[in-house]
Design a protein around this motif. Structure first.
Motif, PDB file in Angstrom:
ATOM      1  N   GLN A 179       0.840  -1.191   0.000  1.00 30.04           N
ATOM      2  CA  GLN A 179       0.000   0.000   0.000  1.00 30.04           C
ATOM      3  C   GLN A 179       0.876   1.243   0.000  1.00 30.04           C
ATOM      4  OE1 GLN A 179      -3.365   0.135  -0.101  1.00 30.04           O
ATOM      5  NE2 GLN A 179      -3.537  -2.103  -0.153  1.00 30.04           N
ATOM      6  N   PRO A 180       0.346   2.377  -0.480  1.00 27.82           N
ATOM      7  CA  PRO A 180       1.108   3.625  -0.385  1.00 27.82           C
ATOM      8  C   PRO A 180       1.350   3.987   1.081  1.00 27.82           C
ATOM      9  CG  PRO A 180      -0.757   3.856  -1.888  1.00 27.82           C
ATOM     10  CD  PRO A 180      -0.945   2.548  -1.166  1.00 27.82           C
ATOM     11  N   LEU A 181       2.408   4.712   1.333  1.00 28.98           N
ATOM     12  CA  LEU A 181       2.719   5.150   2.680  1.00 28.98           C
ATOM     13  C   LEU A 181       1.821   6.333   3.049  1.00 28.98           C
ATOM     14  CD1 LEU A 181       4.629   4.938   5.144  1.00 28.98           C
ATOM     15  CD2 LEU A 181       6.132   6.575   3.988  1.00 28.98           C
ATOM     16  N   HIS A 182       1.086   6.186   4.155  1.00 26.63           N
ATOM     17  CA  HIS A 182       0.192   7.252   4.612  1.00 26.63           C
ATOM     18  C   HIS A 182       0.639   7.873   5.933  1.00 26.63           C
ATOM     19  CE1 HIS A 182      -2.661   6.474   1.447  1.00 26.63           C
ATOM     20  NE2 HIS A 182      -2.800   5.211   1.811  1.00 26.63           N
ATOM     21  N   ALA A 183       1.529   7.223   6.642  1.00 19.47           N
ATOM     22  CA  ALA A 183       1.970   7.723   7.947  1.00 19.47           C
ATOM     23  C   ALA A 183       3.421   8.181   7.861  1.00 19.47           C
ATOM     24  CB  ALA A 183       1.825   6.636   9.009  1.00 19.47           C
ATOM     25  N   ALA A 184       3.752   9.203   8.644  1.00 23.35           N
ATOM     26  CA  ALA A 184       5.113   9.735   8.651  1.00 23.35           C
ATOM     27  C   ALA A 184       5.524  10.099  10.070  1.00 23.35           C
ATOM     28  CB  ALA A 184       5.220  10.960   7.752  1.00 23.35           C
ATOM     29  N   ALA A 185       6.776   9.789  10.409  1.00 21.73           N
ATOM     30  CA  ALA A 185       7.364  10.184  11.686  1.00 21.73           C
ATOM     31  C   ALA A 185       8.474  11.177  11.406  1.00 21.73           C
ATOM     32  CB  ALA A 185       7.902   8.972  12.437  1.00 21.73           C
ATOM     33  N   VAL A 186       8.457  12.299  12.134  1.00 19.73           N
ATOM     34  CA  VAL A 186       9.319  13.435  11.831  1.00 19.73           C
ATOM     35  C   VAL A 186       9.959  13.962  13.108  1.00 19.73           C
ATOM     36  CG1 VAL A 186       9.363  15.764  10.849  1.00 19.73           C
ATOM     37  CG2 VAL A 186       7.802  14.061   9.921  1.00 19.73           C
ATOM     38  N   VAL A 187      11.188  14.431  12.996  1.00 22.96           N
ATOM     39  CA  VAL A 187      11.895  15.111  14.088  1.00 22.96           C
ATOM     40  C   VAL A 187      12.003  16.589  13.752  1.00 22.96           C
ATOM     41  CG1 VAL A 187      14.082  15.347  15.323  1.00 22.96           C
ATOM     42  CG2 VAL A 187      13.230  13.063  14.718  1.00 22.96           C
ATOM     43  N   LEU A 188      11.547  17.445  14.656  1.00 22.73           N
ATOM     44  CA  LEU A 188      11.693  18.885  14.502  1.00 22.73           C
ATOM     45  C   LEU A 188      12.744  19.360  15.502  1.00 22.73           C
ATOM     46  CD1 LEU A 188       7.938  19.971  14.300  1.00 22.73           C
ATOM     47  CD2 LEU A 188       9.479  19.439  12.407  1.00 22.73           C
ATOM     48  N   ARG A 189      13.856  19.869  14.999  1.00 25.29           N
ATOM     49  CA  ARG A 189      14.939  20.337  15.872  1.00 25.29           C
ATOM     50  C   ARG A 189      14.866  21.849  16.048  1.00 25.29           C
ATOM     51  NH1 ARG A 189      20.480  17.361  13.854  1.00 25.29           N
ATOM     52  NH2 ARG A 189      20.059  15.275  14.685  1.00 25.29           N
ATOM     53  N   VAL A 190      15.030  22.292  17.292  1.00 21.73           N
ATOM     54  CA  VAL A 190      15.066  23.716  17.588  1.00 21.73           C
ATOM     55  C   VAL A 190      16.259  24.007  18.495  1.00 21.73           C
ATOM     56  CG1 VAL A 190      12.564  23.920  17.391  1.00 21.73           C
ATOM     57  CG2 VAL A 190      13.590  23.544  19.634  1.00 21.73           C
ATOM     58  N   ARG A 191      16.692  25.244  18.487  1.00 18.92           N
ATOM     59  CA  ARG A 191      17.757  25.650  19.405  1.00 18.92           C
ATOM     60  C   ARG A 191      17.158  26.085  20.735  1.00 18.92           C
ATOM     61  NH1 ARG A 191      20.457  30.238  20.915  1.00 18.92           N
ATOM     62  NH2 ARG A 191      19.163  31.548  19.570  1.00 18.92           N
ATOM     63  N   SER A 192      16.138  26.916  20.664  1.00 21.31           N
ATOM     64  CA  SER A 192      15.434  27.374  21.857  1.00 21.31           C
ATOM     65  C   SER A 192      13.959  27.434  21.532  1.00 21.31           C
ATOM     66  CB  SER A 192      15.940  28.749  22.294  1.00 21.31           C
ATOM     67  OG  SER A 192      15.154  29.256  23.358  1.00 21.31           O
ATOM     68  N   LEU A 193      13.163  26.549  22.124  1.00 23.79           N
ATOM     69  CA  LEU A 193      11.750  26.449  21.776  1.00 23.79           C
ATOM     70  C   LEU A 193      11.012  27.756  22.023  1.00 23.79           C
ATOM     71  CD1 LEU A 193       9.386  24.738  20.824  1.00 23.79           C
ATOM     72  CD2 LEU A 193       9.114  23.913  23.172  1.00 23.79           C
ATOM     73  N   ASP A 194      11.303  28.425  23.123  1.00 24.67           N
ATOM     74  CA  ASP A 194      10.600  29.662  23.438  1.00 24.67           C
ATOM     75  C   ASP A 194      10.767  30.712  22.351  1.00 24.67           C
ATOM     76  OD1 ASP A 194       9.729  28.577  25.798  1.00 24.67           O
ATOM     77  OD2 ASP A 194      11.281  29.492  27.032  1.00 24.67           O
ATOM     78  N   GLU A 195      11.925  30.717  21.700  1.00 25.83           N
ATOM     79  CA  GLU A 195      12.206  31.728  20.688  1.00 25.83           C
ATOM     80  C   GLU A 195      11.502  31.460  19.360  1.00 25.83           C
ATOM     81  OE1 GLU A 195      16.407  31.925  20.270  1.00 25.83           O
ATOM     82  OE2 GLU A 195      16.766  32.665  22.303  1.00 25.83           O
ATOM     83  N   VAL A 196      11.154  30.212  19.108  1.00 25.99           N
ATOM     84  CA  VAL A 196      10.607  29.864  17.781  1.00 25.99           C
ATOM     85  C   VAL A 196       9.291  29.109  17.876  1.00 25.99           C
ATOM     86  CG1 VAL A 196      12.860  29.849  16.643  1.00 25.99           C
ATOM     87  CG2 VAL A 196      12.004  27.745  17.697  1.00 25.99           C
ATOM     88  N   ILE A 197       8.573  29.268  18.996  1.00 26.05           N
ATOM     89  CA  ILE A 197       7.377  28.453  19.187  1.00 26.05           C
ATOM     90  C   ILE A 197       6.339  28.697  18.099  1.00 26.05           C
ATOM     91  CG2 ILE A 197       6.419  30.128  20.818  1.00 26.05           C
ATOM     92  CD1 ILE A 197       5.872  26.287  20.636  1.00 26.05           C
ATOM     93  N   ASP A 198       6.200  29.932  17.625  1.00 20.55           N
ATOM     94  CA  ASP A 198       5.228  30.187  16.564  1.00 20.55           C
ATOM     95  C   ASP A 198       5.606  29.457  15.276  1.00 20.55           C
ATOM     96  OD1 ASP A 198       3.644  31.800  18.177  1.00 20.55           O
ATOM     97  OD2 ASP A 198       4.694  33.628  17.609  1.00 20.55           O
ATOM     98  N   GLN A 199       6.906  29.441  14.955  1.00 20.48           N
ATOM     99  CA  GLN A 199       7.365  28.719  13.768  1.00 20.48           C
ATOM    100  C   GLN A 199       7.174  27.218  13.933  1.00 20.48           C
ATOM    101  OE1 GLN A 199       8.926  31.310  15.314  1.00 20.48           O
ATOM    102  NE2 GLN A 199      10.642  32.063  14.078  1.00 20.48           N
ATOM    103  N   VAL A 200       7.418  26.719  15.143  1.00 23.94           N
ATOM    104  CA  VAL A 200       7.205  25.297  15.404  1.00 23.94           C
ATOM    105  C   VAL A 200       5.733  24.940  15.225  1.00 23.94           C
ATOM    106  CG1 VAL A 200       7.217  23.526  17.210  1.00 23.94           C
ATOM    107  CG2 VAL A 200       9.208  25.011  16.902  1.00 23.94           C
ATOM    108  N   ALA A 201       4.862  25.771  15.777  1.00 24.59           N
ATOM    109  CA  ALA A 201       3.425  25.511  15.646  1.00 24.59           C
ATOM    110  C   ALA A 201       3.008  25.492  14.178  1.00 24.59           C
ATOM    111  CB  ALA A 201       2.637  26.560  16.412  1.00 24.59           C
ATOM    112  N   ALA A 202       3.526  26.434  13.405  1.00 29.07           N
ATOM    113  CA  ALA A 202       3.200  26.472  11.972  1.00 29.07           C
ATOM    114  C   ALA A 202       3.736  25.246  11.249  1.00 29.07           C
ATOM    115  CB  ALA A 202       3.760  27.750  11.344  1.00 29.07           C
ATOM    116  N   ARG A 203       4.914  24.787  11.654  1.00 23.98           N
ATOM    117  CA  ARG A 203       5.519  23.618  11.006  1.00 23.98           C
ATOM    118  C   ARG A 203       4.725  22.356  11.336  1.00 23.98           C
ATOM    119  NH1 ARG A 203       6.514  21.044   7.844  1.00 23.98           N
ATOM    120  NH2 ARG A 203       8.385  20.459   6.705  1.00 23.98           N
ATOM    121  N   ILE A 204       4.201  22.266  12.542  1.00 19.51           N
ATOM    122  CA  ILE A 204       3.369  21.115  12.898  1.00 19.51           C
ATOM    123  C   ILE A 204       2.082  21.128  12.085  1.00 19.51           C
ATOM    124  CG2 ILE A 204       1.975  20.123  14.760  1.00 19.51           C
ATOM    125  CD1 ILE A 204       4.276  20.909  16.672  1.00 19.51           C
ATOM    126  N   VAL A 205       1.449  22.280  11.976  1.00 23.06           N
ATOM    127  CA  VAL A 205       0.241  22.389  11.154  1.00 23.06           C
ATOM    128  C   VAL A 205       0.528  21.953   9.725  1.00 23.06           C
ATOM    129  CG1 VAL A 205      -1.383  24.041  10.130  1.00 23.06           C
ATOM    130  CG2 VAL A 205      -0.835  24.171  12.575  1.00 23.06           C
TER     131      VAL A 205
END
Length: 223
Positions: A179-205
């Motif tokens: 079957q085609p692949l429908h699921a994906a596991a991803v690692v999101l790396r950040v230096r400081s979460l507090d500084e980029v939380i909006d970008q992280v949220a957008a990347r998750i969306v």
């Protein structure tokens, strides 16, 4: 595809970063399931988001039995799970290598335990989704570990290795089923979460905007 109409479980949702990510998902049309240990903080999260857009569930995310019960409860309610994002973390460090105590390591290790426990509990649900996504938040410290953050970098490295194994499992299951692949596991790396939380949220969306085959087993650096 996009995240609209999909159910995304945030494991450890009661932190400030959990609120920001939940708000971004809801704004994009997703339904959020927020999980945490503290009932008061869960109720506050539900009030901030709106009970029609979020479902809150109380569970200890390092307790295999409690998380298995949660998965069964959601399945019984016909709550399809399209995404799981563990948000449990924290920092303990400093003092060079000699300052890396076992007590500090054990405190940090809970985040890795959460990754393992929730990925196992929701593995079948994510593989059966037409767009399953599993994403962890990691650190750039994995690529350049420092003596004063050795415990932290070790836990994050272990979490990344586990997540890449999850990705391999998704790919193998799809191949075995032809079957085609429908699921994906991803690692999101950040230096400081507090500084980029909006970008992280957008990347998750945005994880639901791309094909699973393009995402699976990727390590993504978030600015």
């Amino acid at each position: 595809m996009n995240v609209a109409g999909r159910a995304v479980l945030l494991a450890g949702a009661t932190s400030p970063s959990g609120l920001t990510i939940a708000q971004a998902l809801v704004a994009a049309g997703a339904r959020v399931i927020g999980v945490g240990r503290d009932r008061g903080r869960l109720d506050a999260l539900a009030a901030a988001i709106g009970s029609d857009a979020i479902r809150v569930e109380q569970a200890s995310l390092t307790d295999e039995a409690e998380v298995a019960d949660l998965a069964a409860r959601l399945a019984d309610d016909d709550e399809r799970i399209d995404g799981v994002v563990p948000l449990v973390g924290g920092w303990r460090g400093g003092g060079g290598l000699a300052g890396q105590s076992e007590e500090d390591y054990r405190a940090l290790e809970g985040s890795f335990t959460t990754v393992r426990v929730v990925s196992r509990a929701f593995d079948a649900a994510l593989r059966s989704s037409e767009a399953g996504r599993f994403a962890i938040l990691s650190s750039t410290a994995v690529a350049r570990p420092l003596a004063g953050g050795a415990n932290y970098a070790a836990v994050k490295a272990a979490s990344e290795a586990w997540t890449r194994a999850v990705a391999q499992g998704y790919a193998k299951a799809a191949r075995d089923a032809e079957q085609p692949l429908h699921a994906a596991a991803v690692v999101l790396r950040v230096r400081s979460l507090d500084e980029v939380i909006d970008q992280v949220a957008a990347r998750i969306v945005a994880l639901w905007d791309a094909d699973a085959a393009e995402l699976n087993d990727r390590i993504i650096d978030v600015a």
